[in-house]
Design a protein around this motif. Sequence first.
Motif, mmCIF file in Angstrom:
data_model
loop_
_atom_site.group_PDB
_atom_site.id
_atom_site.type_symbol
_atom_site.label_atom_id
_atom_site.label_comp_id
_atom_site.label_asym_id
_atom_site.label_seq_id
_atom_site.Cartn_x
_atom_site.Cartn_y
_atom_site.Cartn_z
ATOM 1 N N TYR A 31 20.622 -6.910 3.285
ATOM 2 C CA TYR A 31 20.356 -8.046 2.399
ATOM 3 C C TYR A 31 18.900 -8.050 1.954
ATOM 4 O O TYR A 31 18.593 -8.337 0.793
ATOM 5 C CB TYR A 31 20.710 -9.364 3.103
ATOM 6 C CG TYR A 31 20.459 -10.570 2.249
ATOM 7 C CD1 TYR A 31 21.206 -10.802 1.102
ATOM 8 C CD2 TYR A 31 19.459 -11.476 2.570
ATOM 9 C CE1 TYR A 31 20.967 -11.915 0.305
ATOM 10 C CE2 TYR A 31 19.214 -12.587 1.789
ATOM 11 C CZ TYR A 31 19.975 -12.801 0.660
ATOM 12 O OH TYR A 31 19.734 -13.904 -0.122
ATOM 13 N N TYR A 34 18.488 -5.467 -0.668
ATOM 14 C CA TYR A 34 19.024 -5.978 -1.936
ATOM 15 C C TYR A 34 18.014 -6.913 -2.598
ATOM 16 O O TYR A 34 17.758 -6.817 -3.804
ATOM 17 C CB TYR A 34 20.349 -6.706 -1.693
ATOM 18 C CG TYR A 34 20.805 -7.516 -2.885
ATOM 19 C CD1 TYR A 34 21.324 -6.894 -4.006
ATOM 20 C CD2 TYR A 34 20.688 -8.901 -2.885
ATOM 21 C CE1 TYR A 34 21.726 -7.632 -5.109
ATOM 22 C CE2 TYR A 34 21.094 -9.652 -3.969
ATOM 23 C CZ TYR A 34 21.609 -9.009 -5.086
ATOM 24 O OH TYR A 34 21.991 -9.743 -6.164
ATOM 25 N N ARG A 35 17.445 -7.820 -1.803
ATOM 26 C CA ARG A 35 16.491 -8.780 -2.364
ATOM 27 C C ARG A 35 15.231 -8.109 -2.887
ATOM 28 O O ARG A 35 14.657 -8.529 -3.891
ATOM 29 C CB ARG A 35 16.089 -9.815 -1.303
ATOM 30 C CG ARG A 35 17.178 -10.732 -0.834
ATOM 31 C CD ARG A 35 17.393 -11.865 -1.758
ATOM 32 N NE ARG A 35 16.164 -12.505 -2.136
ATOM 33 C CZ ARG A 35 15.925 -13.789 -2.050
ATOM 34 N NH1 ARG A 35 16.834 -14.580 -1.580
ATOM 35 N NH2 ARG A 35 14.778 -14.285 -2.435
ATOM 36 N N LYS A 39 17.909 -6.990 -6.638
ATOM 37 C CA LYS A 39 18.077 -8.297 -7.270
ATOM 38 C C LYS A 39 17.125 -8.432 -8.459
ATOM 39 O O LYS A 39 15.954 -8.065 -8.366
ATOM 40 C CB LYS A 39 17.790 -9.403 -6.255
ATOM 41 C CG LYS A 39 18.100 -10.777 -6.779
ATOM 42 C CD LYS A 39 17.919 -11.827 -5.714
ATOM 43 C CE LYS A 39 18.247 -13.181 -6.288
ATOM 44 N NZ LYS A 39 18.024 -14.230 -5.316
#
Length: 85
Positions: A31, A34-35, A39
């Motif tokens: 995560y 991804y951030r 993103k």
Amino acid sequence: MGVSGAWIGNLTALEPYQPLFALVALGFIGYGAYRVYAKPKAACVPGSYCADPKSDRLAKIGLWAATGLVIVALGFPYLIRAIAF
């Protein structure tokens, strides 16, 4: 390390949950990746912390440091078993 190291060494009650903890740690690392990398960037107000390129660099350093620590923590038991013959 003294007493606290000996106490932690005997802490085996959570050992059955090690795969769950590993999965959660890898999920958080994913995560975070991804951030940081995938993103879309939100618009930042000029002069704010997110507008500073240093904030992206610090986030990437923190992500890679955490990834390294998780890899070491997950691989350490296997390394010890391989070394101890």
